[in-house]
Design a protein around this motif. Structure first.
Motif, mmCIF file in Angstrom:
data_model
loop_
_atom_site.group_PDB
_atom_site.id
_atom_site.type_symbol
_atom_site.label_atom_id
_atom_site.label_comp_id
_atom_site.label_asym_id
_atom_site.label_seq_id
_atom_site.Cartn_x
_atom_site.Cartn_y
_atom_site.Cartn_z
ATOM 1 N N ASP A 147 48.125 40.576 55.839
ATOM 2 C CA ASP A 147 48.411 41.605 56.831
ATOM 3 C C ASP A 147 47.412 42.062 57.858
ATOM 4 N N LYS A 148 47.082 43.301 57.698
ATOM 5 C CA LYS A 148 45.908 43.771 58.713
ATOM 6 C C LYS A 148 44.886 44.284 57.409
ATOM 7 N N ASP A 149 45.185 44.093 56.101
ATOM 8 C CA ASP A 149 44.406 44.632 54.979
ATOM 9 C C ASP A 149 43.475 43.511 54.442
ATOM 10 N N LEU A 150 42.157 43.818 54.206
ATOM 11 C CA LEU A 150 40.983 42.965 53.731
ATOM 12 C C LEU A 150 40.914 42.933 52.285
ATOM 13 N N TYR A 151 40.903 41.816 51.627
ATOM 14 C CA TYR A 151 40.745 41.639 50.299
ATOM 15 C C TYR A 151 39.545 41.028 49.847
ATOM 16 N N PHE A 152 39.075 41.064 48.560
ATOM 17 C CA PHE A 152 37.979 40.429 48.034
ATOM 18 C C PHE A 152 38.263 39.517 47.191
ATOM 19 N N GLU A 153 37.782 38.476 47.386
ATOM 20 C CA GLU A 153 37.849 37.135 46.507
ATOM 21 C C GLU A 153 36.970 37.086 45.053
ATOM 22 N N ASN A 154 37.589 37.545 43.963
ATOM 23 C CA ASN A 154 36.629 37.561 43.014
ATOM 24 C C ASN A 154 36.147 36.390 42.405
ATOM 25 N N ASN A 155 37.376 35.418 42.328
ATOM 26 C CA ASN A 155 37.143 34.223 41.796
ATOM 27 C C ASN A 155 35.854 33.416 42.311
ATOM 28 N N LEU A 156 35.220 33.944 43.050
ATOM 29 C CA LEU A 156 33.997 33.264 43.517
ATOM 30 C C LEU A 156 32.846 33.406 42.556
ATOM 31 N N VAL A 157 33.004 34.406 41.756
ATOM 32 C CA VAL A 157 31.865 34.655 40.723
ATOM 33 C C VAL A 157 32.264 34.143 39.367
ATOM 34 N N SER A 158 31.294 33.254 39.003
ATOM 35 C CA SER A 158 31.858 32.485 37.722
ATOM 36 C C SER A 158 32.014 33.276 36.682
ATOM 37 N N ASP A 159 31.242 34.112 36.354
ATOM 38 C CA ASP A 159 31.358 35.291 35.158
ATOM 39 C C ASP A 159 32.103 36.437 35.354
ATOM 40 N N PHE A 160 33.177 36.639 36.168
ATOM 41 C CA PHE A 160 34.158 37.685 36.387
ATOM 42 C C PHE A 160 34.512 38.026 35.043
ATOM 43 N N GLY A 161 34.544 39.256 34.681
ATOM 44 C CA GLY A 161 35.153 39.476 33.522
ATOM 45 C C GLY A 161 33.990 40.053 32.292
ATOM 46 N N ALA A 162 32.951 39.663 32.659
ATOM 47 C CA ALA A 162 31.801 39.893 31.817
ATOM 48 C C ALA A 162 31.338 41.019 31.249
ATOM 49 N N LEU A 163 31.846 41.806 31.955
ATOM 50 C CA LEU A 163 31.598 43.399 31.620
ATOM 51 C C LEU A 163 32.667 43.885 30.670
ATOM 52 N N SER A 164 33.799 43.660 31.171
ATOM 53 C CA SER A 164 35.100 44.296 30.334
ATOM 54 C C SER A 164 35.427 43.520 29.170
ATOM 55 N N HIS A 165 35.201 42.095 29.204
ATOM 56 C CA HIS A 165 35.658 41.142 28.165
ATOM 57 C C HIS A 165 37.046 41.428 27.821
ATOM 58 N N LEU A 166 37.911 41.577 28.683
ATOM 59 C CA LEU A 166 39.260 41.540 28.719
ATOM 60 C C LEU A 166 39.765 40.196 28.936
ATOM 61 N N ASP A 167 40.900 39.818 28.710
ATOM 62 C CA ASP A 167 41.794 38.477 29.032
ATOM 63 C C ASP A 167 42.544 39.043 30.182
ATOM 64 N N LYS A 168 42.966 37.939 31.029
ATOM 65 C CA LYS A 168 43.558 38.065 32.239
ATOM 66 C C LYS A 168 44.763 38.888 32.175
ATOM 67 N N LYS A 169 45.723 38.835 31.100
ATOM 68 C CA LYS A 169 46.981 39.785 31.012
ATOM 69 C C LYS A 169 46.457 41.079 30.845
ATOM 70 N N GLU A 170 45.521 41.333 30.097
ATOM 71 C CA GLU A 170 45.077 42.716 29.815
ATOM 72 C C GLU A 170 44.448 43.561 31.143
ATOM 73 N N MET A 171 43.751 42.555 31.954
ATOM 74 C CA MET A 171 43.295 43.106 33.285
ATOM 75 C C MET A 171 44.406 43.261 33.800
ATOM 76 N N GLU A 172 45.309 42.394 34.360
ATOM 77 C CA GLU A 172 46.348 42.693 35.140
ATOM 78 C C GLU A 172 47.069 44.199 34.848
#
Ligand code: ZN
Length: 372
Positions: free
Chosen positions: A114-139
Protein backbone atom coordinates in the motif's frame (compact mmCIF):
# COMPACT_ATOMS: atom_id res chain seq x y z
CA UNK A 1 28.43 4.39 22.07
CA UNK A 2 24.82 4.20 20.96
CA UNK A 3 22.24 3.03 23.51
CA UNK A 4 18.59 2.54 22.65
CA UNK A 5 16.44 4.82 24.77
CA UNK A 6 12.92 4.70 26.10
CA UNK A 7 9.55 5.01 24.45
CA UNK A 8 8.12 7.65 26.80
CA UNK A 9 4.66 6.35 27.67
CA UNK A 10 5.31 4.92 31.13
CA UNK A 11 7.57 5.77 34.07
CA UNK A 12 11.10 4.42 34.37
CA UNK A 13 10.93 0.96 35.89
CA UNK A 14 13.83 -0.84 37.51
CA UNK A 15 14.57 -2.81 34.33
CA UNK A 16 15.25 0.47 32.50
CA UNK A 17 17.34 1.69 35.41
CA UNK A 18 19.45 -1.51 35.34
CA UNK A 19 20.08 -1.09 31.61
CA UNK A 20 21.06 2.60 31.70
CA UNK A 21 23.15 2.02 34.82
CA UNK A 22 25.14 -0.60 32.87
CA UNK A 23 26.01 1.88 30.15
CA UNK A 24 26.74 4.54 32.75
CA UNK A 25 29.35 2.20 34.25
CA UNK A 26 30.87 1.70 30.80
CA UNK A 27 30.93 5.44 30.16
CA UNK A 28 32.47 6.11 33.60
CA UNK A 29 35.14 3.44 33.10
CA UNK A 30 36.08 4.72 29.64
CA UNK A 31 36.25 8.32 30.88
CA UNK A 32 38.38 7.34 33.86
CA UNK A 33 40.70 5.53 31.43
CA UNK A 34 41.12 8.79 29.52
CA UNK A 35 38.73 8.23 26.60
CA UNK A 36 36.44 10.83 25.18
CA UNK A 37 33.05 9.11 25.01
CA UNK A 38 30.62 10.17 22.32
CA UNK A 39 27.46 8.69 23.81
CA UNK A 40 24.17 8.96 21.92
CA UNK A 41 20.76 7.81 23.16
CA UNK A 42 17.49 8.11 21.30
CA UNK A 43 13.97 8.65 22.62
CA UNK A 44 11.25 6.98 20.59
CA UNK A 45 8.85 9.88 21.01
CA UNK A 46 6.55 8.70 18.23
CA UNK A 47 5.54 5.05 17.97
CA UNK A 48 2.47 2.80 18.27
CA UNK A 49 2.73 2.11 22.05
CA UNK A 50 2.84 5.85 22.80
CA UNK A 51 -0.19 6.61 20.60
CA UNK A 52 -2.10 3.63 22.03
CA UNK A 53 -1.46 4.70 25.63
CA UNK A 54 -2.39 8.33 24.92
CA UNK A 55 -5.64 7.17 23.29
CA UNK A 56 -6.43 4.80 26.17
CA UNK A 57 -5.88 7.56 28.75
CA UNK A 58 -7.53 10.31 26.68
CA UNK A 59 -4.43 12.52 26.71
CA UNK A 60 -2.45 14.28 24.03
CA UNK A 61 0.42 12.01 22.88
CA UNK A 62 2.91 14.88 22.92
CA UNK A 63 1.98 15.85 26.50
CA UNK A 64 2.31 12.21 27.56
CA UNK A 65 5.76 11.94 25.93
CA UNK A 66 6.96 15.22 27.46
CA UNK A 67 5.86 14.28 30.98
CA UNK A 68 7.40 10.80 30.78
CA UNK A 69 10.69 12.12 29.36
CA UNK A 70 10.90 14.54 32.31
CA UNK A 71 10.23 11.75 34.78
CA UNK A 72 12.85 9.52 33.12
CA UNK A 73 15.45 12.27 33.27
CA UNK A 74 14.75 13.08 36.92
CA UNK A 75 15.07 9.36 37.76
CA UNK A 76 18.42 9.23 35.93
CA UNK A 77 19.63 12.33 37.81
CA UNK A 78 18.60 10.77 41.14
CA UNK A 79 20.56 7.62 40.20
CA UNK A 80 23.56 9.79 39.24
CA UNK A 81 23.65 8.50 35.67
CA UNK A 82 25.83 10.80 33.54
CA UNK A 83 23.68 11.95 30.60
CA UNK A 84 24.59 11.02 27.03
CA UNK A 85 26.25 13.71 24.92
CA UNK A 86 23.22 13.63 22.60
CA UNK A 87 19.62 12.72 23.46
CA UNK A 88 17.84 12.54 20.10
CA UNK A 89 14.08 12.28 19.72
CA UNK A 90 12.56 10.30 16.85
CA UNK A 91 10.48 13.30 15.78
CA UNK A 92 13.47 15.61 15.51
CA UNK A 93 15.36 12.85 13.67
CA UNK A 94 12.74 12.47 10.90
CA UNK A 95 14.89 14.29 8.27
CA UNK A 96 17.79 11.90 9.06
CA UNK A 97 15.51 8.90 8.89
CA UNK A 98 14.07 10.00 5.54
CA UNK A 99 17.61 10.47 4.20
CA UNK A 100 18.59 6.97 5.35
CA UNK A 101 15.46 5.43 3.81
CA UNK A 102 16.15 7.22 0.52
CA UNK A 103 19.64 5.68 0.54
CA UNK A 104 18.20 2.22 1.24
CA UNK A 105 15.71 2.71 -1.59
CA UNK A 106 18.48 3.81 -3.96
CA UNK A 107 20.16 0.47 -3.21
CA UNK A 108 16.96 -1.36 -4.11
CA UNK A 109 16.28 -2.67 -0.61
CA UNK A 110 12.84 -1.18 0.04
CA UNK A 111 9.37 -1.87 -1.40
CA UNK A 112 5.85 -0.63 -0.92
CA UNK A 113 2.87 -2.40 0.61
CA UNK A 114 0.00 0.00 0.00
CA UNK A 115 1.63 3.28 1.03
CA UNK A 116 3.92 1.79 3.69
CA UNK A 117 7.57 1.24 2.92
CA UNK A 118 9.31 -2.02 3.94
CA UNK A 119 12.98 -2.94 4.18
CA UNK A 120 14.05 -6.20 2.56
CA UNK A 121 16.46 -7.91 4.95
CA UNK A 122 17.23 -10.88 2.68
CA UNK A 123 19.68 -8.75 0.73
CA UNK A 124 22.19 -9.26 3.55
CA UNK A 125 23.61 -12.78 3.52
CA UNK A 126 24.28 -13.15 7.24
CA UNK A 127 20.93 -11.85 8.52
CA UNK A 128 20.49 -13.40 11.97
CA UNK A 129 24.19 -13.40 12.86
CA UNK A 130 23.55 -11.35 15.98
CA UNK A 131 20.63 -13.26 17.48
CA UNK A 132 21.40 -16.81 16.25
CA UNK A 133 17.71 -17.68 16.17
CA UNK A 134 16.04 -19.93 13.64
CA UNK A 135 13.39 -18.50 11.36
CA UNK A 136 10.42 -19.81 13.38
CA UNK A 137 11.79 -18.30 16.59
CA UNK A 138 12.45 -15.03 14.79
CA UNK A 139 8.90 -14.89 13.45
CA UNK A 140 7.44 -15.57 16.87
CA UNK A 141 9.53 -12.92 18.65
CA UNK A 142 9.02 -10.48 15.77
CA UNK A 143 5.25 -10.62 16.18
CA UNK A 144 5.54 -10.16 19.97
CA UNK A 145 7.75 -7.08 19.57
CA UNK A 146 5.89 -4.89 17.13
CA UNK A 147 6.56 -6.85 13.91
CA UNK A 148 4.03 -8.12 11.36
CA UNK A 149 5.33 -11.45 9.97
CA UNK A 150 1.91 -12.47 8.62
CA UNK A 151 1.18 -9.30 6.66
CA UNK A 152 0.13 -10.06 3.08
CA UNK A 153 2.37 -8.57 0.41
CA UNK A 154 5.69 -9.01 2.20
CA UNK A 155 8.62 -10.48 0.28
CA UNK A 156 9.87 -12.06 3.50
CA UNK A 157 7.97 -12.46 6.77
CA UNK A 158 10.78 -10.71 8.65
CA UNK A 159 11.03 -7.60 6.48
CA UNK A 160 10.45 -4.55 8.65
CA UNK A 161 8.51 -1.34 8.28
CA UNK A 162 10.70 1.72 7.70
CA UNK A 163 8.06 4.34 6.82
CA UNK A 164 4.41 4.14 7.85
CA UNK A 165 1.93 6.22 5.86
CA UNK A 166 -0.27 8.43 8.03
CA UNK A 167 -3.32 6.69 9.50
CA UNK A 168 -6.61 8.51 10.16
CA UNK A 169 -6.46 10.35 13.47
CA UNK A 170 -2.72 9.83 13.84
CA UNK A 171 0.13 12.29 13.35
CA UNK A 172 2.17 12.34 10.14
CA UNK A 173 5.09 14.29 8.75
CA UNK A 174 5.48 15.51 5.18
CA UNK A 175 8.46 13.98 3.36
CA UNK A 176 9.64 12.71 0.00
CA UNK A 177 8.24 9.34 1.14
CA UNK A 178 4.75 10.80 1.59
CA UNK A 179 3.06 11.91 4.81
CA UNK A 180 3.87 9.45 7.57
CA UNK A 181 6.21 8.51 10.38
CA UNK A 182 9.35 6.42 10.82
CA UNK A 183 9.52 2.75 11.74
CA UNK A 184 11.36 1.93 14.95
CA UNK A 185 14.52 0.19 13.72
CA UNK A 186 15.47 2.71 11.03
CA UNK A 187 15.20 5.48 13.63
CA UNK A 188 18.16 4.07 15.59
CA UNK A 189 20.14 3.14 12.48
CA UNK A 190 19.82 6.67 11.09
CA UNK A 191 20.64 8.43 14.38
CA UNK A 192 23.67 6.21 15.07
CA UNK A 193 24.90 6.74 11.52
CA UNK A 194 24.57 10.52 11.71
CA UNK A 195 25.64 11.33 15.26
CA UNK A 196 28.52 8.94 15.72
CA UNK A 197 30.49 10.35 12.78
CA UNK A 198 31.72 7.13 11.24
CA UNK A 199 35.42 7.00 10.59
CA UNK A 200 35.81 5.73 7.05
CA UNK A 201 38.98 3.82 8.01
CA UNK A 202 37.18 1.54 10.46
CA UNK A 203 35.44 -1.71 9.53
CA UNK A 204 32.59 -0.84 11.92
CA UNK A 205 30.50 2.31 12.08
CA UNK A 206 30.56 2.66 15.87
CA UNK A 207 32.25 1.04 18.87
CA UNK A 208 29.35 -0.02 21.09
CA UNK A 209 25.69 -0.64 20.35
CA UNK A 210 23.71 -1.32 23.51
CA UNK A 211 20.38 -1.92 25.17
CA UNK A 212 18.39 -4.53 27.08
CA UNK A 213 18.63 -8.16 25.93
CA UNK A 214 15.04 -7.91 24.64
CA UNK A 215 16.44 -5.68 21.87
CA UNK A 216 18.76 -8.31 20.38
CA UNK A 217 15.94 -9.44 18.10
CA UNK A 218 14.41 -7.93 16.14
CA UNK A 219 15.67 -4.43 16.95
CA UNK A 220 19.45 -4.70 16.89
CA UNK A 221 19.41 -7.39 14.22
CA UNK A 222 17.40 -5.04 11.97
CA UNK A 223 19.59 -2.01 12.74
CA UNK A 224 22.71 -4.04 11.97
CA UNK A 225 21.24 -5.25 8.68
CA UNK A 226 20.13 -1.76 7.63
CA UNK A 227 23.57 -0.35 8.47
CA UNK A 228 25.20 -3.03 6.32
CA UNK A 229 23.04 -2.15 3.34
CA UNK A 230 23.61 1.59 3.90
CA UNK A 231 27.38 1.46 4.31
CA UNK A 232 28.67 -2.04 3.63
CA UNK A 233 29.97 -2.07 7.20
CA UNK A 234 29.17 -3.77 10.48
CA UNK A 235 27.19 -1.39 12.70
CA UNK A 236 29.18 -1.92 15.89
CA UNK A 237 32.42 -3.49 17.06
CA UNK A 238 30.68 -4.70 20.21
CA UNK A 239 27.01 -5.32 21.00
CA UNK A 240 26.31 -5.08 24.73
CA UNK A 241 23.04 -6.32 26.22
CA UNK A 242 21.83 -6.01 29.80
CA UNK A 243 19.78 -8.86 31.27
CA UNK A 244 16.11 -8.59 32.20
CA UNK A 245 14.88 -7.83 35.69
CA UNK A 246 12.08 -9.83 37.33
CA UNK A 247 10.09 -9.28 40.52
CA UNK A 248 9.77 -11.96 43.23
CA UNK A 249 10.28 -14.84 40.81
CA UNK A 250 8.17 -13.48 37.95
CA UNK A 251 9.07 -11.61 34.78
CA UNK A 252 8.53 -7.87 35.28
CA UNK A 253 6.24 -6.66 32.52
CA UNK A 254 3.58 -4.13 31.70
CA UNK A 255 1.06 -6.84 30.91
CA UNK A 256 1.55 -8.48 34.33
CA UNK A 257 1.22 -5.07 35.99
CA UNK A 258 4.13 -5.84 38.34
CA UNK A 259 6.54 -3.09 37.31
CA UNK A 260 8.57 -1.47 40.08
CA UNK A 261 9.11 2.20 39.33
CA UNK A 262 12.22 4.09 40.37
CA UNK A 263 10.21 7.23 41.14
CA UNK A 264 7.86 5.25 43.40
CA UNK A 265 10.74 3.66 45.35
CA UNK A 266 12.29 7.09 45.86
CA UNK A 267 8.90 8.54 46.91
CA UNK A 268 8.65 5.65 49.41
CA UNK A 269 11.88 6.90 50.98
CA UNK A 270 14.42 4.49 49.46
CA UNK A 271 17.81 6.18 48.97
CA UNK A 272 18.58 6.24 45.20
CA UNK A 273 22.15 5.17 46.06
CA UNK A 274 20.71 2.02 47.68
CA UNK A 275 18.67 1.28 44.52
CA UNK A 276 21.80 1.70 42.46
CA UNK A 277 23.89 -0.42 44.82
CA UNK A 278 21.25 -3.17 44.78
CA UNK A 279 21.29 -3.28 40.97
CA UNK A 280 25.08 -3.57 41.00
CA UNK A 281 25.00 -6.54 43.40
CA UNK A 282 24.36 -8.84 40.42
CA UNK A 283 26.07 -8.97 37.04
CA UNK A 284 24.55 -6.81 34.30
CA UNK A 285 24.27 -9.63 31.76
CA UNK A 286 22.32 -11.94 34.07
CA UNK A 287 18.54 -12.06 34.14
CA UNK A 288 17.88 -11.35 37.81
CA UNK A 289 15.19 -10.91 40.41
CA UNK A 290 14.29 -7.85 42.43
CA UNK A 291 13.09 -8.89 45.88
CA UNK A 292 12.67 -7.33 49.27
CA UNK A 293 15.73 -9.32 50.42
CA UNK A 294 17.89 -7.77 47.67
CA UNK A 295 16.88 -4.29 48.80
CA UNK A 296 17.49 -5.13 52.48
CA UNK A 297 20.93 -6.56 51.70
CA UNK A 298 21.81 -3.42 49.74
CA UNK A 299 20.66 -1.23 52.64
CA UNK A 300 22.87 -3.20 55.03
CA UNK A 301 25.93 -3.02 52.77
CA UNK A 302 25.47 0.70 52.06
CA UNK A 303 25.23 1.31 55.83
CA UNK A 304 28.53 -0.59 56.31
CA UNK A 305 30.16 1.47 53.61
CA UNK A 306 28.85 4.77 54.98
CA UNK A 307 30.09 3.92 58.43
CA UNK A 308 33.57 3.10 57.02
CA UNK A 309 33.63 6.39 55.08
CA UNK A 310 32.47 8.32 58.16
CA UNK A 311 35.05 6.81 60.53
CA UNK A 312 37.98 8.87 61.85
CA UNK A 313 40.46 6.87 59.79
CA UNK A 314 40.22 4.23 57.07
CA UNK A 315 41.96 0.98 56.22
CA UNK A 316 44.46 1.02 53.31
CA UNK A 317 42.72 2.12 50.09
CA UNK A 318 45.24 1.51 47.28
CA UNK A 319 44.65 -2.22 47.01
CA UNK A 320 40.84 -2.00 47.19
CA UNK A 321 40.74 0.74 44.54
CA UNK A 322 42.93 -1.35 42.27
CA UNK A 323 40.67 -4.39 42.89
CA UNK A 324 37.60 -2.32 41.90
CA UNK A 325 39.29 -1.20 38.67
CA UNK A 326 40.27 -4.77 37.82
CA UNK A 327 36.76 -6.04 38.57
CA UNK A 328 35.16 -3.43 36.30
CA UNK A 329 37.71 -4.17 33.56
CA UNK A 330 36.52 -7.79 33.73
CA UNK A 331 33.23 -7.28 31.85
CA UNK A 332 31.86 -4.93 34.56
CA UNK A 333 32.09 -7.43 37.37
CA UNK A 334 30.23 -5.24 39.86
CA UNK A 335 29.53 -8.07 42.38
CA UNK A 336 33.32 -8.49 42.73
CA UNK A 337 33.84 -4.71 43.07
CA UNK A 338 31.17 -4.44 45.79
CA UNK A 339 32.53 -7.46 47.61
CA UNK A 340 35.97 -5.76 47.71
CA UNK A 341 34.27 -2.67 49.16
CA UNK A 342 32.59 -4.73 51.87
CA UNK A 343 35.90 -6.38 52.85
CA UNK A 344 37.43 -2.92 53.09
CA UNK A 345 34.50 -1.72 55.26
CA UNK A 346 35.15 -4.65 57.61
CA UNK A 347 38.85 -3.75 57.80
CA UNK A 348 37.87 -0.18 58.68
CA UNK A 349 35.49 -1.44 61.38
CA UNK A 350 38.33 -3.55 62.79
CA UNK A 351 40.38 -0.38 63.27
CA UNK A 352 42.86 -0.81 60.41
CA UNK A 353 44.38 2.50 59.24
CA UNK A 354 46.58 3.97 56.49
CA UNK A 355 43.87 4.72 53.90
CA UNK A 356 43.22 7.85 51.84
CA UNK A 357 39.57 8.85 52.30
CA UNK A 358 39.43 11.32 49.44
CA UNK A 359 40.96 8.78 47.01
CA UNK A 360 38.25 6.31 48.04
CA UNK A 361 35.48 8.87 47.63
CA UNK A 362 36.84 9.80 44.19
CA UNK A 363 36.92 6.15 43.17
CA UNK A 364 33.32 5.55 44.31
CA UNK A 365 32.13 8.68 42.55
CA UNK A 366 34.01 8.44 39.26
CA UNK A 367 33.82 4.67 38.65
CA UNK A 368 30.60 3.57 40.35
CA UNK A 369 28.70 6.85 40.50
CA UNK A 370 28.15 6.37 44.23
CA UNK A 371 28.07 9.45 46.46
CA UNK A 372 27.16 9.22 50.13
ZN1 ZN B 1 17.29 1.42 19.18
Amino acid sequence: MYVCGITPYDATHLGHAATYLTFDLIQRYLRAAGSHVNYVQNITDIDDPLLERAKRDGVNWQDLATSQIELFRSDMVALRVIPPLHYIGAVEAIPLVVKAIELLSAKGSTYLIDKDLYFENNLVSDFGALSHLDKKEMESIFSQRGGDPLLIGKRDSLDCLVWMAQRPGEPGWQSTLGVGRPGWHIECTAIAYEYLSPNSDDDELIDIQGGGSDLIFPHHEMCRTQAQVLTGKELASVYVHAGMLGLDGEKMSKSKGNLVFVSQLIADGVDPMVIKYALMMSHYRQDRMWTHEVLEQAQLEVANLKSALGAKSQAATDSVISEIIQALADDLNTPRALSALQSWSTQCRNGETGGDLSAMRNCLDSLLGLDF
